[in-house]
Write a protein that holds these residues in place. Structure first.
Motif, PDB file in Angstrom:
ATOM      1  N   LYS A 243       0.845  -1.204   0.000  1.00  0.00           N
ATOM      2  CA  LYS A 243       0.000   0.000   0.000  1.00  0.00           C
ATOM      3  C   LYS A 243       0.882   1.256   0.000  1.00  0.00           C
ATOM      4  CE  LYS A 243      -4.185   1.716   2.095  1.00  0.00           C
ATOM      5  NZ  LYS A 243      -5.213   1.431   3.079  1.00  0.00           N
ATOM      6  N   GLY A 244       1.899   1.251   0.883  1.00  0.00           N
ATOM      7  CA  GLY A 244       2.801   2.396   0.961  1.00  0.00           C
ATOM      8  C   GLY A 244       3.524   2.607  -0.350  1.00  0.00           C
ATOM      9  N   ILE A 245       3.942   1.516  -0.969  1.00  0.00           N
ATOM     10  CA  ILE A 245       4.686   1.633  -2.228  1.00  0.00           C
ATOM     11  C   ILE A 245       3.772   2.126  -3.352  1.00  0.00           C
ATOM     12  CG2 ILE A 245       5.860   0.267  -4.011  1.00  0.00           C
ATOM     13  CD1 ILE A 245       7.289  -1.165  -1.713  1.00  0.00           C
ATOM     14  N   LEU A 246       2.558   1.618  -3.368  1.00  0.00           N
ATOM     15  CA  LEU A 246       1.613   2.086  -4.393  1.00  0.00           C
ATOM     16  C   LEU A 246       1.368   3.588  -4.219  1.00  0.00           C
ATOM     17  CD1 LEU A 246      -1.017  -0.816  -4.456  1.00  0.00           C
ATOM     18  CD2 LEU A 246       0.617  -0.238  -6.242  1.00  0.00           C
ATOM     19  N   TYR A 247       1.262   3.994  -2.973  1.00  0.00           N
ATOM     20  CA  TYR A 247       1.032   5.414  -2.689  1.00  0.00           C
ATOM     21  C   TYR A 247       2.214   6.247  -3.208  1.00  0.00           C
ATOM     22  CZ  TYR A 247       0.724   9.713  -0.011  1.00  0.00           C
ATOM     23  OH  TYR A 247       0.690  11.028   0.354  1.00  0.00           O
ATOM     24  N   ILE A 248       3.434   5.755  -2.932  1.00  0.00           N
ATOM     25  CA  ILE A 248       4.626   6.507  -3.363  1.00  0.00           C
ATOM     26  C   ILE A 248       4.721   6.532  -4.895  1.00  0.00           C
ATOM     27  CG2 ILE A 248       7.161   6.428  -3.396  1.00  0.00           C
ATOM     28  CD1 ILE A 248       6.922   5.392  -0.461  1.00  0.00           C
ATOM     29  N   GLN A 249       4.437   5.373  -5.511  1.00  0.00           N
ATOM     30  CA  GLN A 249       4.501   5.322  -6.983  1.00  0.00           C
ATOM     31  C   GLN A 249       3.486   6.278  -7.597  1.00  0.00           C
ATOM     32  OE1 GLN A 249       3.952   1.130  -7.576  1.00  0.00           O
ATOM     33  NE2 GLN A 249       6.143   0.758  -7.819  1.00  0.00           N
ATOM     34  N   ARG A 250       2.329   6.352  -6.981  1.00  0.00           N
ATOM     35  CA  ARG A 250       1.277   7.247  -7.483  1.00  0.00           C
ATOM     36  C   ARG A 250       1.723   8.709  -7.348  1.00  0.00           C
ATOM     37  NH1 ARG A 250      -4.039   7.905  -8.693  1.00  0.00           N
ATOM     38  NH2 ARG A 250      -4.976   9.507  -7.416  1.00  0.00           N
ATOM     39  N   ARG A 251       2.324   8.977  -6.199  1.00  0.00           N
ATOM     40  CA  ARG A 251       2.818  10.335  -5.962  1.00  0.00           C
ATOM     41  C   ARG A 251       3.878  10.687  -7.000  1.00  0.00           C
ATOM     42  NH1 ARG A 251       6.430  13.326  -3.429  1.00  0.00           N
ATOM     43  NH2 ARG A 251       5.698  15.052  -2.145  1.00  0.00           N
ATOM     44  N   GLN A 252       4.762   9.691  -7.226  1.00  0.00           N
ATOM     45  CA  GLN A 252       5.843   9.882  -8.183  1.00  0.00           C
ATOM     46  C   GLN A 252       5.290  10.158  -9.594  1.00  0.00           C
ATOM     47  OE1 GLN A 252       8.372   6.498  -7.996  1.00  0.00           O
ATOM     48  NE2 GLN A 252      10.198   7.717  -8.277  1.00  0.00           N
ATOM     49  N   ALA A 253       4.267   9.416  -9.946  1.00  0.00           N
ATOM     50  CA  ALA A 253       3.711   9.544 -11.297  1.00  0.00           C
ATOM     51  C   ALA A 253       2.951  10.845 -11.491  1.00  0.00           C
ATOM     52  CB  ALA A 253       2.799   8.361 -11.580  1.00  0.00           C
ATOM     53  N   LEU A 254       2.372  11.339 -10.407  1.00  0.00           N
ATOM     54  CA  LEU A 254       1.439  12.461 -10.580  1.00  0.00           C
ATOM     55  C   LEU A 254       1.953  13.821 -10.119  1.00  0.00           C
ATOM     56  CD1 LEU A 254      -1.848  10.736  -9.423  1.00  0.00           C
ATOM     57  CD2 LEU A 254      -1.102  11.184 -11.742  1.00  0.00           C
ATOM     58  N   PHE A 255       2.761  13.819  -9.087  1.00  0.00           N
ATOM     59  CA  PHE A 255       3.010  15.119  -8.466  1.00  0.00           C
ATOM     60  C   PHE A 255       4.476  15.551  -8.465  1.00  0.00           C
ATOM     61  CE2 PHE A 255      -0.739  13.203  -6.394  1.00  0.00           C
ATOM     62  CZ  PHE A 255      -1.680  14.058  -6.905  1.00  0.00           C
ATOM     63  N   HIS A 256       5.282  14.942  -9.311  1.00  0.00           N
ATOM     64  CA  HIS A 256       6.673  15.363  -9.330  1.00  0.00           C
ATOM     65  C   HIS A 256       6.857  16.645 -10.119  1.00  0.00           C
ATOM     66  CE1 HIS A 256       9.275  11.801  -7.912  1.00  0.00           C
ATOM     67  NE2 HIS A 256       8.545  12.341  -6.986  1.00  0.00           N
ATOM     68  N   GLU A 257       7.194  17.703  -9.415  1.00  0.00           N
ATOM     69  CA  GLU A 257       7.350  18.975 -10.106  1.00  0.00           C
ATOM     70  C   GLU A 257       8.827  19.309 -10.301  1.00  0.00           C
ATOM     71  OE1 GLU A 257       4.877  20.487 -11.392  1.00  0.00           O
ATOM     72  OE2 GLU A 257       3.258  19.404 -10.409  1.00  0.00           O
ATOM     73  N   ASN A 258       9.665  18.901  -9.326  1.00  0.00           N
ATOM     74  CA  ASN A 258      11.085  19.262  -9.418  1.00  0.00           C
ATOM     75  C   ASN A 258      11.957  18.206  -8.738  1.00  0.00           C
ATOM     76  OD1 ASN A 258      10.890  19.735  -6.624  1.00  0.00           O
ATOM     77  ND2 ASN A 258      10.104  21.788  -7.038  1.00  0.00           N
ATOM     78  N   GLU A 259      13.245  18.489  -8.723  1.00  0.00           N
ATOM     79  CA  GLU A 259      14.210  17.522  -8.189  1.00  0.00           C
ATOM     80  C   GLU A 259      14.014  17.293  -6.687  1.00  0.00           C
ATOM     81  OE1 GLU A 259      19.010  16.682  -8.569  1.00  0.00           O
ATOM     82  OE2 GLU A 259      18.188  18.616  -9.116  1.00  0.00           O
ATOM     83  N   GLN A 260      13.607  18.354  -5.988  1.00  0.00           N
ATOM     84  CA  GLN A 260      13.393  18.208  -4.536  1.00  0.00           C
ATOM     85  C   GLN A 260      12.247  17.238  -4.237  1.00  0.00           C
ATOM     86  OE1 GLN A 260      13.607  22.408  -4.484  1.00  0.00           O
ATOM     87  NE2 GLN A 260      14.363  22.420  -2.390  1.00  0.00           N
TER      88      GLN A 260
END
Lengths: 126, 621
Positions: B566-583
């Motif tokens: 669940k945690g990994i799916l959440y992180i992958q989703r975050r990665q796919a959707l909300f990555h704006e910059n390197e930070q």
């Protein structure tokens, strides 16, 4: 001012007021025809047809009150535009072609009505 | 505007490479010389537009004055906003809506075009070179005439891992021309998204439980055969799959008469009902990992039945019900992971229900025919299960009317309409998808009630018995005892493999710790405004840790990540959707490594407990 001239002035006022009133309604109907058409919209358009007939009748019979040829020509142009639009409108209605109905409203009726409003507005007695 | 074969060829070349239009090359464009599917012409503003026709007359596909302005209105009315990252446009037309969307939405928004009218698409593509638009990687065309295939092709774009929000854009002319397609598409999409959500939620919420159960069951699986070994073991012989639907009750007397001649594969939920009718199945299937599923088995011991369990099945059932056990894995990942402990046991693919899994097992065994009874998948007579079932629920019309989202009416076994719910309906859909792929077995639905399962042949149970009753009695014990490809894993090897797994977990834990520290230092250094060279030093450390981590890909990695799906799916989703910059990326990497460390802790604890309880081998390899 003669009674006839007064009456023509009142009709000009009615014409301008009608166009001011009907313009946003037509814009809304046109938008809805392009996005979510329904039978109710067609019902609303029936009411508009009556108003249009009155405008055409007003445009056709105003000749004698118009002071110059330029205005006469503007009125005649309006009548011919609405005539053409009405023919297109009927064809679109028969085909149930909502986008074409919207096109007729947006690109034939509304420009003609706005031009007519701007032409007639100076004739309204103050 | 003149049609050109060369223009079409250029467009099709791109379409074929980058989009999903498998049948577009079959369109007979020579026919267009006699019957054109649409009129393509220039609008008053110089753009291209199109007019179609049907029995009611001609109609525009786009405005004949300003198609682009119209597209803007249509998009605005659909209500696109920043929460949408997938727009589904129905009908390509002349591409105006697609072009307008590209100019309005951000670069992360994908545009999927569903086009069932391949003739019109081809005809348009003969007129205008759209290769530039077609090569835009945000544009995806699904050109298929069948609504069900269209939904299947659209679903990957609606994957929950990467989906923020989606929006359909349907123009009035599309609805006019394709209303039937649209109705079927919407129905299928509703079903497929419900199934996807269920699968996603199950996978996310239960991964820890799956992993723990599977590991606890593995000591039994090491000495038991699996579906891989059972492959073709019942070839050409009939099997009855006994589900716990309300219609099971009426089949019990006849089932009792023929119980020794048909291989009886019962769902765990049917067990008590069968017991009450003095019927002992040959195989009982259990899949669910949840403790509550033990209710079906509580106080019930096998009287000769084999237990076929998913590796992640409830461990109490696996340990208590029967000494005769068979296993299967629900995913290739689980198969791979546990193959490192005791070899392969085979896949028991499931659509969510135990009946789906049992069906997979019967198909692997090549039973023929596979006969379904009690497979109502609907509230037959207002009940969910046969009498005697501990999970039996009863519903009425009022409840159905109050919950239109949950309950729906679907075609019934007898051509009537029956009430089902989302879950049961998703199981039915799974059957309907899988049945066409089963070529070695005839599938007969002898439920005589409940829902219609398209693809299965409806036949009264009595007729099935008359037609398929075998002469010889079932000898399943003999079949299992003589399986040619099974070798149990001895306890010593098994324990050695568990110890190896523990070493892998410890390595992952160490590397994840190093990576998390490096990521944390990177963030700190950035926050404090340290020099680039200092930040780069942490980057090097982080990348080195990731490189070491990549080398750990294997059983240990799967085992660890299984605990925190669940945690990994959440992180992958975050990665796919909300990555704006390197930070953002560094922060995600940091949380990912911490999540892994947490998983390692859980995995280590399980292995520790397990090794404590398991008898120590004389010598560890």
């Amino acid at each position: 001012m003669t009674d006839e001239q007064f009456s023509f002035g009142a009709m000009c006022e009615e014409c301008v007021n009608y166009i001011i009133k009907v313009q946003p309604t037509l814009e809304r109907i046109s938008n809805d025809l392009r996005t979510a058409p329904s039978r109710d919209l067609l019902g609303e358009l029936v009411g508009f047809e009556e108003g249009l007939s009155w405008l055409v009748s007003f445009g056709s019979k105003s000749d004698i009150f118009l002071p110059d040829d330029e205005l006469k020509s503007e009125f005649a142009f309006f009548v011919s535009q609405i005539d053409q639009g009405s023919r297109d409108f009927v064809v679109a209605l028969e085909n149930g072609d909502y986008l074409d109905l919207a096109d007729v409203i947006d690109y034939e009726f509304l420009p003609a009505l706005i031009r007519m409003r701007d032409t007639v507005a100076p004739l309204v007695p103050h | 505007m003149n049609p050109s074969v060369d223009t079409l060829a250029s467009n099709l070349n791109v379409l074929d490479r980058l989009h999903f239009c498998p049948s577009i090359k079959d369109v007979d464009t020579d026919e267009f010389a006699f019957a054109q599917p649409a009129e393509v012409f220039e609008a008053k503003n110089g753009q291209c537009t199109m007019r179609c026709f049907d029995d009611s007359g001609e109609f525009l596909v786009h405005s004949r004055f300003d198609p682009q302005a119209e597209a803007k209105i249509q998009i605005e009315a659909a209500g696109i906003d920043e929460n949408i990252n997938v727009a589904i446009v129905f009908g390509f037309g002349c591409g105006h809506i697609v072009r307008q969307l590209l100019s309005e939405v951000d670069s992360k928004t994908k545009i999927v075009i569903v086009e069932p009218d391949l003739n019109s698409l081809c005809w348009y593509l003969m007129h205008v070179d759209e290769t530039e638009l077609l090569q835009n990687d945000r544009v995806n065309i699904v050109g298929v005439t069948d609504p069900i295939s269209a939904v299947s092709a659209v679903m990957p774009h609606l994957a929950l891992l990467t989906l923020k929000g989606w929006l359909p854009i349907i123009s009035p002319p599309f609805m006019r021309k394709h209303s039937e397609f649209m109705t079927s598409f919407a129905r299928e999409l509703d079903q497929q998204t419900a199934t996807q959500k269920l699968g996603f939620a199950t996978s996310a919420d239960t991964s820890h439980l799956f992993m723990t159960n599977a590991f606890l069951n593995s000591k039994y699986a090491a000495g038991s055969p699996g579906l891989l070994q059972l492959k073709e073991c019942w070839k050409g012989r009939p099997a009855i799959l006994i589900s716990a639907g309300p219609s099971l009750e009426k089949q019990l007397p006849l089932l009792a008469e023929v119980k020794d001649h048909f291989l009886l594969i019962s769902m765990g939920a049917s067990l008590r009902t069968l017991r009450a009718a003095h019927i002992e199945p040959h195989i009982v299937v259990t899949v669910d990992p949840f403790p509550i599923m033990y209710d079906h088995f509580k106080g019930v011991k096998s009287e000769g039945a084999w237990l076929l369990s998913d590796m992640a099945g409830n461990p109490n059932i696996v340990s208590d019900f029967s000494e005769k056990r068979l296993f299967g894995h629900s995913t290739p990942q689980m198969e791979f992971l546990f193959s490192k402990l005791f070899g392969q046991r085979g896949l028991m693919i499931s659509g969510g229900s135990v009946a789906n899994s049992a069906f997979s097992a019967a198909a692997v065994m090549q039973a023929d025919p596979i006969i379904l009874i009690g497979q109502d998948l609907a509230y037959t007579g207002g009940a969910s299960h046969a009498a005697g079932n501990v999970k039996r629920l009863e519903i009425n019309d009022e409840l159905v009317a109050k919950n239109p989202q949950k309950y729906k009416k679907i075609p019934g076994y007898y051509g009537d309409e029956v009430v089902t719910d989302d879950k049961m309906n998703s199981y039915r859909i799974w059957f309907e998808r899988v049945i066409p792929s089963i070529s070695m077995s005839r599938i007969i639905n002898a439920t005589e009630g409940g829902c219609m399962i398209h693809g299965a042949e409806n036949m009264p149970f009595k007729d099935v018995v008359d037609q398929f009753l075998p002469d010889r009695a079932v000898d399943f014990d003999d079949v299992v005892s003589s399986l040619p490809n099974f070798k149990a894993t001895d306890e010593r090897s098994f324990r050695a493999n568990v110890l190896r797994l523990r070493r892998q977990v410890r390595t992952i834990d160490k590397v994840a710790g190093e990576a998390a520290d490096a990521a944390k230092n990177m963030m700190e250094a950035t926050r404090k405004g340290l020099e680039e060279s200092e930040i780069d030093r942490y980057k090097v450390l982080f990348n080195r840790a990731l490189k070491t981590m990549r080398r750990q890909k294997g059983a240990g990695d799967l085992f660890v990540t299984g605990f925190v799906q669940k945690g990994i799916l959440y992180i992958q989703r975050r990665q796919a959707l909300f990555h704006e910059n390197e930070q953002d990326e560094t922060f995600t990497n940091y949380t990912y490594q911490l999540t892994l460390k947490n998983a390692c802790k859980q995995a280590e604890q399980l292995l520790k407990d397990f090794l404590k309880k398991t008898k120590a081998p004389k010598k560890v390899a």
